[in-house]
Design an enzyme around this catalytic site. Structure first.
Site, short mmCIF file in Angstrom:
data_model
loop_
_atom_site.label_atom_id
_atom_site.label_comp_id
_atom_site.label_asym_id
_atom_site.label_seq_id
_atom_site.Cartn_x
_atom_site.Cartn_y
_atom_site.Cartn_z
N GLY A 1 0.83 -1.19 0.00
CA GLY A 1 0.00 0.00 0.00
C GLY A 1 0.87 1.24 0.00
CD GLN B 1 3.32 5.94 2.70
OE1 GLN B 1 2.39 5.35 2.17
NE2 GLN B 1 4.31 5.32 3.33
CG HIS C 1 0.21 7.08 5.42
ND1 HIS C 1 1.30 7.58 6.09
CD2 HIS C 1 0.47 5.76 5.23
CE1 HIS C 1 2.18 6.61 6.30
NE2 HIS C 1 1.70 5.48 5.79
CG HIS D 1 -0.47 1.43 7.39
ND1 HIS D 1 0.47 1.07 8.33
CD2 HIS D 1 0.17 2.26 6.53
CE1 HIS D 1 1.61 1.67 8.04
NE2 HIS D 1 1.47 2.39 6.95
CD GLU D 2 -0.95 2.43 2.79
OE1 GLU D 2 -0.57 3.60 2.68
OE2 GLU D 2 -0.18 1.51 3.08
CB CYS E 1 5.12 2.36 7.38
SG CYS E 1 4.66 3.90 6.57
CG LEU E 2 6.62 1.30 1.33
CD1 LEU E 2 6.09 1.58 -0.07
CD2 LEU E 2 7.73 0.26 1.30
#
Ligand code: NI
Length: 172
Positions: free
Chosen positions: A46, A51, A139, A135-136, A93-94
């Site tokens: 994701g 991000q 953000h 999670h996304e 997480c990226l």
């Protein structure tokens, strides 16, 4: 298409509340394509627009198992409308490369959004999909996994980030 640099924890764009998308134009299509390419390259399951430095309410998700048929999903202006249960699970997480933490979240969620064409969609799920959706979407409100853990966990994450930075593994 282009690979986009991923903003790390500490970048102020990750803390901003992202703006709703109003124009379903070529710029939006390009952003979505670039986000998919960037997510698959990492690899990740994701990615949210903040991000990659874009403060817009856009996320891309693909939780299909490696080697199986891809199931790309772009969600624009998404909103959680229903949740069920609670479950602790491991997340990465990226924007926190190399870090993983246990987070308690609802087990199942129902999300409404529009897709890249501006058509309404509903996505429901538990497991990896349910966790990834939450999670996304976090953000888009400037929230990150660090905000959903205990102080003890935070201290560990900060220490791990310091070690990764020392070894040059944190990136820019
Ligand atoms: Ni993330």
């Amino acid at each position: 298409m282009a690979l986009l640099p991923i903003r790390r924890y500490g970048d102020p764009v990750l803390r901003r509340k992202a703006r709703p998308v109003e124009q379903f134009d070529a710029d939006l299509q390009r952003l979505i394509q670039d986000m998919f390419q960037t997510m698959y390259a990492e690899p990740g399951v994701g990615l949210a627009a903040p991000q990659v430095g874009v403060s817009s309410r856009v996320v891309v998700i693909d939780v299909s198992p490696a080697g199986k048929k891809k199931e790309p999903m772009a969600l624009i202006n998404p909103r959680i409308v229903r949740t069920r249960g609670r479950l602790s699970g491991e997340e990465g997480c990226l924007s926190f490369p190399g870090i993983s933490v246990k987070i308690v979240r609802p087990e199942w969620v129902s999300v409404t959004a529009v897709n890249e064409k501006g058509l309404p969609v509903t996505v429901e799920g538990d497991g990896l999909l349910g966790r990834c959706l939450q999670h996304e979407l976090d953000h888009l409100d400037g929230k990150m996994m660090i905000d959903r853990i205990t102080l003890n966990q935070k201290v560990r994450v900060w220490w791990e980030i310091r070690q990764l930075k020392k070894r040059g593994l944190w990136g820019s």
